[in-house]
Design an enzyme around this catalytic site. Structure first.
Site, mmCIF file in Angstrom:
data_model
loop_
_atom_site.group_PDB
_atom_site.id
_atom_site.type_symbol
_atom_site.label_atom_id
_atom_site.label_comp_id
_atom_site.label_asym_id
_atom_site.label_seq_id
_atom_site.Cartn_x
_atom_site.Cartn_y
_atom_site.Cartn_z
ATOM 1 N N GLU A 1 6.927 8.815 -11.672
ATOM 2 C CA GLU A 1 5.894 9.827 -11.402
ATOM 3 C C GLU A 1 6.353 11.204 -11.869
ATOM 4 O O GLU A 1 5.548 11.985 -12.394
ATOM 5 C CB GLU A 1 5.557 9.854 -9.919
ATOM 6 C CG GLU A 1 4.388 10.779 -9.611
ATOM 7 C CD GLU A 1 3.934 10.742 -8.170
ATOM 8 O OE1 GLU A 1 2.873 11.321 -7.884
ATOM 9 O OE2 GLU A 1 4.643 10.147 -7.325
ATOM 10 N N HIS B 1 3.260 5.776 4.115
ATOM 11 C CA HIS B 1 2.285 5.439 3.077
ATOM 12 C C HIS B 1 1.067 4.791 3.734
ATOM 13 O O HIS B 1 1.122 3.647 4.188
ATOM 14 C CB HIS B 1 2.924 4.495 2.067
ATOM 15 C CG HIS B 1 2.094 4.262 0.838
ATOM 16 N ND1 HIS B 1 0.764 4.633 0.745
ATOM 17 C CD2 HIS B 1 2.401 3.685 -0.355
ATOM 18 C CE1 HIS B 1 0.300 4.302 -0.446
ATOM 19 N NE2 HIS B 1 1.274 3.731 -1.128
ATOM 20 N N HIS C 1 2.102 11.134 -5.361
ATOM 21 C CA HIS C 1 2.048 9.824 -4.726
ATOM 22 C C HIS C 1 3.324 9.628 -3.923
ATOM 23 O O HIS C 1 3.273 9.186 -2.776
ATOM 24 C CB HIS C 1 1.877 8.742 -5.798
ATOM 25 C CG HIS C 1 1.602 7.384 -5.254
ATOM 26 N ND1 HIS C 1 0.574 7.134 -4.377
ATOM 27 C CD2 HIS C 1 2.237 6.194 -5.447
ATOM 28 C CE1 HIS C 1 0.569 5.848 -4.056
ATOM 29 N NE2 HIS C 1 1.572 5.256 -4.688
ATOM 30 N N PHE D 1 -0.974 -0.818 -6.727
ATOM 31 C CA PHE D 1 -0.706 -2.136 -7.281
ATOM 32 C C PHE D 1 -1.880 -2.559 -8.168
ATOM 33 O O PHE D 1 -3.039 -2.255 -7.881
ATOM 34 C CB PHE D 1 -0.552 -3.165 -6.153
ATOM 35 C CG PHE D 1 0.760 -3.087 -5.407
ATOM 36 C CD1 PHE D 1 1.766 -2.222 -5.791
ATOM 37 C CD2 PHE D 1 0.986 -3.902 -4.303
ATOM 38 C CE1 PHE D 1 2.971 -2.161 -5.106
ATOM 39 C CE2 PHE D 1 2.180 -3.855 -3.608
ATOM 40 C CZ PHE D 1 3.173 -2.983 -3.996
ATOM 41 N N LYS E 1 3.868 11.897 2.296
ATOM 42 C CA LYS E 1 4.269 10.576 2.798
ATOM 43 C C LYS E 1 5.634 10.628 3.481
ATOM 44 O O LYS E 1 5.983 9.709 4.223
ATOM 45 C CB LYS E 1 4.285 9.561 1.654
ATOM 46 C CG LYS E 1 2.914 9.173 1.134
ATOM 47 C CD LYS E 1 3.010 8.103 0.059
ATOM 48 C CE LYS E 1 1.638 7.692 -0.471
ATOM 49 N NZ LYS E 1 1.015 8.730 -1.309
ATOM 50 N N CYS F 1 -3.389 1.242 -3.360
ATOM 51 C CA CYS F 1 -3.014 2.561 -2.856
ATOM 52 C C CYS F 1 -3.791 3.706 -3.499
ATOM 53 O O CYS F 1 -3.662 4.850 -3.077
ATOM 54 C CB CYS F 1 -1.517 2.771 -3.058
ATOM 55 S SG CYS F 1 -0.526 1.430 -2.378
#
Length: 410
Positions: free
Chosen positions: A310, A337, A299, A396, A332, A161
């Protein structure tokens, strides 16, 4: 150090297939999430996603090129054509001084599924000779470079991502260090298919809500997973003096980049947000902008772990007082996403916030999580004089990236 600016932008997204259409949708709080149409979801717990709508690759590619490319490459080419036309950069620099960095999390997974089904059902002779080049993750970069004859550095960034943000950040360094004058950079993804959806669902990463307006809920106490999105975002990055000399339109200056790794877990962020905090702090420090007028495109996936971690990372990086003054939003909540394309589209959003002085909202945020206690611009857009924009991406593998932008002045 050579300065780098954005002189062109293009996008294909769940809320619009051009930058102006996307931007108007985001300012208006329009949600791009809906029932999945790409395949039959009867046997799936997850029923919704943020799909690109009404996309016609023939607007940007010849028929044979469409037939011989994966959808993620088609999205990338479309966004690149938009960005390059927007910039007017063609013919202003030698081909050897123009490069292409387009990130993707998964690449041509749609092609992989189609050709694997052919193998099982009809045998090896029916697998397309274009299978491998359609599938591989470098083909978006390669296709754009081939189309325009760009002979500078060309490669993908594949950091889940964070791919789109890493592609832009690494392109910044290429120009800064003199290896190119212009870079076409961004990210693309087209992974809304049965296999991907099953994998993400079984790892309990996705929201199972069937209400499009109550599925992607960043920073809300009700959040229960992300919503898959797709599309592409492409920026034309240009050395400032080169852009200035040709009278280019400049959206913003890309002035900082942080890239770190949690080195902690395959899918979970570090519980203290240590890696993300360092990426944000590095980008902030490198920007050279000492201000409290900050916008953060978070994010903000809407997963239980990401959003609170975050939040802690932003506080660590900026300091508690400065973090509380920052305006933060997760687009998002509207686009879902977009995986490897997310950071690139969110970079475009960050540049437009600086240019227009409007911060898009985090829609759906009606029940704030007490552990997410910053200003996430809930529900409606807000006018604001922003001097620095930060865009964060966490992937990830523990990959963290942060881009810093400032107004195009001086």
């Amino acid at each position: 150090m050579r300065r780098v600016v954005i002189s062109g932008m293009g996008a294909v997204t769940p809320v619009g297939n051009s930058v102006p259409e996307m931007w108007e949708s985001l300012k208006a709080g329009k949600c791009g999430i809906g029932p999945i149409t790409h395949f039959d979801t009867e046997n799936y717990k997850v029923k919704i996603a943020a799909e690109v709508k009404d996309f016609d690759p023939r607007q940007y590619m010849e028929k044979l090129d469409v037939l011989h490319s994966d959808l993620y490459t088609q999205y990338a080419v479309a966004a690149a054509v938009q960005a390059i036309e927007d910039s007017g950069v063609i013919g202003t620099a030698p081909a050897e001084r123009i490069g292409t960095y387009i990130g993707t999390g998964i690449g041509g997974i749609g092609t992989l599924i189609t050709e694997h089904n052919k193998l099982l059902e009809k045998g090896p002779k029916k697998v397309s000779p274009y299978f491998v080049p359609m599938m591989i993750a470098n083909m978006a970069s390669g296709s754009v470079a081939i189309r325009y004859g760009f002979k500078g550095p060309a490669m993908p960034m594949v950091t889940a991502c964070a791919s789109g943000s890493n592609a832009i950040g690494e392109a910044l360094r290429v120009i800064r260090h003199g290896y190119a004058d212009i870079m076409i950079a961004g990210g693309a993804e087209a992974a809304i298919n049965g296999l991907s959806l099953a994998g993400f669902t079984n790892m309990q990463a996705l929201s199972t809500s069937e209400d499009p307006l109550a599925a992607s809920l960043p920073f809300d106490i009700r959040r229960a997973g992300f919503v898959m999105g797709e599309g592409a975002g492409i920026l034309v990055l240009e050395e400032y003096e080169h852009a200035k000399a040709r009278g280019a339109k400049i959206y913003a200056e890309l002035c900082g980049y942080g890239s770190t790794c949690d080195a902690y877990h395959m899918t979970a962020p570090h519980p203290e947000g240590e890696g993300g905090a360092r990426a944000i702090a590095d980008a902030f420090r490198e920007s050279g902008v000492d201000t409290d007028k900050i916008y953060v495109n978070a994010h903000g996936t809407g997963t239980p772990m990401n959003d609170k971690i975050e939040t802690a990372a932003i506080k660590q990086a900026l300091g508690e007082e400065r973090a509380r003054k920052a305006l933060i939003s997760s687009t998002k909540s509207m686009t879902g996403h977009m995986l490897g394309a997310a950071g690139a589209v969110e970079a475009i959003v960050s540049a437009l916030v600086l240019k227009e002085g409007i911060v898009p909202p985090t829609i759906g945020l009606t029940q704030p999580d007490p552990e997410c206690n910053l200003d996430y611009v809930p529900l409606t857009a807000r006018n604001a004089d922003v001097e620095l924009a930060l865009s964060t991406s966490l992937g990830f593998g523990g990959h963290n990236a942060c881009l810093a932008f400032k107004k195009a002045e001086g």
